[in-house]
Scaffold this motif. Structure first.
Motif, PDB file in Angstrom:
ATOM      1  N   ARG A   1       0.715  -1.196   0.461  1.00 55.18           N
ATOM      2  CA  ARG A   1      -0.034  -0.173  -0.255  1.00 55.18           C
ATOM      3  C   ARG A   1       1.133   0.953  -0.045  1.00 55.18           C
ATOM      4  NH1 ARG A   1      -3.112   0.479   4.815  1.00 55.18           N
ATOM      5  NH2 ARG A   1      -1.444   0.113   6.057  1.00 55.18           N
ATOM      6  N   THR A   2       0.319   2.819  -0.198  1.00 52.95           N
ATOM      7  CA  THR A   2       0.621   3.623  -0.304  1.00 52.95           C
ATOM      8  C   THR A   2       0.232   4.712   0.016  1.00 52.95           C
ATOM      9  OG1 THR A   2       2.508   3.409  -2.769  1.00 52.95           O
ATOM     10  CG2 THR A   2       2.420   5.122  -1.781  1.00 52.95           C
ATOM     11  N   VAL A   3       0.893   5.467   0.926  1.00 54.59           N
ATOM     12  CA  VAL A   3       0.379   6.432   1.719  1.00 54.59           C
ATOM     13  C   VAL A   3       0.635   7.346   2.032  1.00 54.59           C
ATOM     14  CG1 VAL A   3      -1.077   6.089   3.908  1.00 54.59           C
ATOM     15  CG2 VAL A   3      -0.606   4.025   3.611  1.00 54.59           C
ATOM     16  N   PRO A   4       0.275   8.936   1.734  1.00 54.54           N
ATOM     17  CA  PRO A   4       0.596  10.136   1.785  1.00 54.54           C
ATOM     18  C   PRO A   4       0.907  10.208   3.349  1.00 54.54           C
ATOM     19  CG  PRO A   4      -1.658  10.273   1.134  1.00 54.54           C
ATOM     20  CD  PRO A   4      -1.322   8.923   1.410  1.00 54.54           C
ATOM     21  N   VAL A   5       1.975  10.676   3.945  1.00 56.17           N
ATOM     22  CA  VAL A   5       2.264  10.449   5.091  1.00 56.17           C
ATOM     23  C   VAL A   5       3.760  12.017   5.545  1.00 56.17           C
ATOM     24  CG1 VAL A   5       2.428   8.279   6.302  1.00 56.17           C
ATOM     25  CG2 VAL A   5       3.898   8.647   5.559  1.00 56.17           C
ATOM     26  N   GLU A   6       2.941  12.488   6.853  1.00 60.36           N
ATOM     27  CA  GLU A   6       4.405  13.398   7.130  1.00 60.36           C
ATOM     28  C   GLU A   6       4.741  12.286   8.503  1.00 60.36           C
ATOM     29  OE1 GLU A   6       4.582  16.835   9.336  1.00 60.36           O
ATOM     30  OE2 GLU A   6       3.256  16.484   8.875  1.00 60.36           O
ATOM     31  N   VAL A   7       5.842  12.758   7.982  1.00 61.95           N
ATOM     32  CA  VAL A   7       6.953  11.885   9.544  1.00 61.95           C
ATOM     33  C   VAL A   7       7.613  12.470  10.332  1.00 61.95           C
ATOM     34  CG1 VAL A   7       9.728  11.275   9.714  1.00 61.95           C
ATOM     35  CG2 VAL A   7       8.889  10.954   7.532  1.00 61.95           C
ATOM     36  N   LYS A   8       6.092  12.036  11.430  1.00 60.05           N
ATOM     37  CA  LYS A   8       6.099  12.447  12.519  1.00 60.05           C
ATOM     38  C   LYS A   8       7.484  12.576  13.990  1.00 60.05           C
ATOM     39  CE  LYS A   8       2.798  12.700  16.376  1.00 60.05           C
ATOM     40  NZ  LYS A   8       1.642  12.745  17.167  1.00 60.05           N
ATOM     41  N   THR A   9       8.149  11.481  13.948  1.00 52.97           N
ATOM     42  CA  THR A   9       9.499  11.395  14.620  1.00 52.97           C
ATOM     43  C   THR A   9      10.349  10.470  14.500  1.00 52.97           C
ATOM     44  OG1 THR A   9      10.390  11.498  16.852  1.00 52.97           O
ATOM     45  CG2 THR A   9       8.116  11.026  16.634  1.00 52.97           C
TER      46      THR A   9
ATOM     47  N   PRO B   1      -0.304   9.770   9.072  1.00 52.73           N
ATOM     48  CA  PRO B   1      -0.665   9.525   7.468  1.00 52.73           C
ATOM     49  C   PRO B   1      -1.638  10.781   7.021  1.00 52.73           C
ATOM     50  CG  PRO B   1      -1.778   7.644   8.803  1.00 52.73           C
ATOM     51  CD  PRO B   1      -1.007   8.273   9.779  1.00 52.73           C
ATOM     52  N   LEU B   2      -1.417  12.099   6.174  1.00 53.79           N
ATOM     53  CA  LEU B   2      -1.995  12.993   5.879  1.00 53.79           C
ATOM     54  C   LEU B   2      -3.347  12.914   5.645  1.00 53.79           C
ATOM     55  CD1 LEU B   2       0.521  14.176   3.510  1.00 53.79           C
ATOM     56  CD2 LEU B   2      -0.396  14.063   5.840  1.00 53.79           C
ATOM     57  N   ASN B   3      -4.179  11.471   5.530  1.00 51.63           N
ATOM     58  CA  ASN B   3      -5.292  11.442   5.766  1.00 51.63           C
ATOM     59  C   ASN B   3      -6.821  11.638   6.702  1.00 51.63           C
ATOM     60  OD1 ASN B   3      -5.116   9.133   6.426  1.00 51.63           O
ATOM     61  ND2 ASN B   3      -5.446   7.719   4.865  1.00 51.63           N
ATOM     62  N   GLY B   4      -5.603  11.289   7.414  1.00 54.69           N
ATOM     63  CA  GLY B   4      -6.599  12.226   8.919  1.00 54.69           C
ATOM     64  C   GLY B   4      -6.154  10.478  10.054  1.00 54.69           C
ATOM     65  N   ALA B   5      -5.894   9.555   8.989  1.00 51.92           N
ATOM     66  CA  ALA B   5      -5.527   8.437   9.731  1.00 51.92           C
ATOM     67  C   ALA B   5      -4.911   8.404  11.093  1.00 51.92           C
ATOM     68  CB  ALA B   5      -5.490   7.072   9.187  1.00 51.92           C
ATOM     69  N   GLY B   6      -4.879   7.680  12.362  1.00 51.02           N
ATOM     70  CA  GLY B   6      -3.995   7.567  13.659  1.00 51.02           C
ATOM     71  C   GLY B   6      -2.772   7.303  13.448  1.00 51.02           C
ATOM     72  N   ASP B   7      -1.691   7.853  13.777  1.00 52.25           N
ATOM     73  CA  ASP B   7       0.043   7.841  13.688  1.00 52.25           C
ATOM     74  C   ASP B   7       0.330   5.946  13.988  1.00 52.25           C
ATOM     75  OD1 ASP B   7      -0.734  10.582  13.378  1.00 52.25           O
ATOM     76  OD2 ASP B   7       1.033  10.839  15.362  1.00 52.25           O
TER      77      ASP B   7
ATOM     78  N   ARG C   1       7.525  14.836   3.956  1.00 49.64           N
ATOM     79  CA  ARG C   1       6.122  14.708   3.575  1.00 49.64           C
ATOM     80  C   ARG C   1       6.699  13.653   2.357  1.00 49.64           C
ATOM     81  NH1 ARG C   1       1.099  18.285   4.073  1.00 49.64           N
ATOM     82  NH2 ARG C   1       1.357  19.092   6.909  1.00 49.64           N
ATOM     83  N   GLY C   2       5.278  12.639   2.398  1.00 46.24           N
ATOM     84  CA  GLY C   2       6.066  11.935   1.684  1.00 46.24           C
ATOM     85  C   GLY C   2       5.129  10.833   1.049  1.00 46.24           C
ATOM     86  N   GLN C   3       5.637  10.081   0.704  1.00 42.24           N
ATOM     87  CA  GLN C   3       5.057   8.593  -0.203  1.00 42.24           C
ATOM     88  C   GLN C   3       5.358   6.866   1.069  1.00 42.24           C
ATOM     89  OE1 GLN C   3       1.383   8.517  -2.107  1.00 42.24           O
ATOM     90  NE2 GLN C   3       2.329  10.807  -1.360  1.00 42.24           N
TER      91      GLN C   3
END
Length: 121
Positions: free
Chosen positions: A38-46, A76-82, A100-102
């Motif tokens: 699966r490919t998910v748009p995300v931001e690296v939190k830590t 996840p940038l779609n609002g799901a949980g970390d 941010r990335g895929q």
């Protein structure tokens, strides 16, 4: 001399817990192998790196060849949980906090992270 019954009970509990952990790991590996990528748009939190044998501070000495573990939390940038993934050293060092990335994952297994290209001014 007869060994106390409590000794055998403790051995049985240890064997049971070890077997349960082994089965849990095998089940997770089977799920990961059967899952699609699966490919998910995300931001690296830590990000976090730490010594693998997590010893207490008073036992800690500088050991140059000590094995390290690497993990990163993704939002996840779609609002799901970390969620947290364990990474290899080369992947860990290529990821920047806040990027941010895929993110490509297969079950709970990290595949790759491709950062978004910055917008041209």
């Amino acid at each position: 001399m007869k060994l106390p019954l409590i000794f055998f009970i403790i051995l049985a509990v240890i064997a049971l817990l070890a077997t349960r952990q082994f089965i849990k790991q095998r089940r997770e590996e089977a799920v990961n192998d059967a899952s699609p990528v699966r490919t998910v748009p995300v931001e690296v939190k830590t990000k976090r790196e730490f010594p693998a044998p997590n010893r207490r501070s008073r036992q800690r000495e500088v050991i140059p060849v000590e094995e390290m573990r690497y993990e990163a939390w993704f939002h996840p940038l779609n609002g799901a949980g970390d969620f947290k993934l364990t990474l290899q050293a080369r992947d860990y060092h290529q990821i920047d906090k806040g990027a941010r990335g895929q993110l490509a994952v297969k079950g709970t297994q990290f595949i790759s992270f491709v950062p978004d290209k910055p917008a041209a001014p």
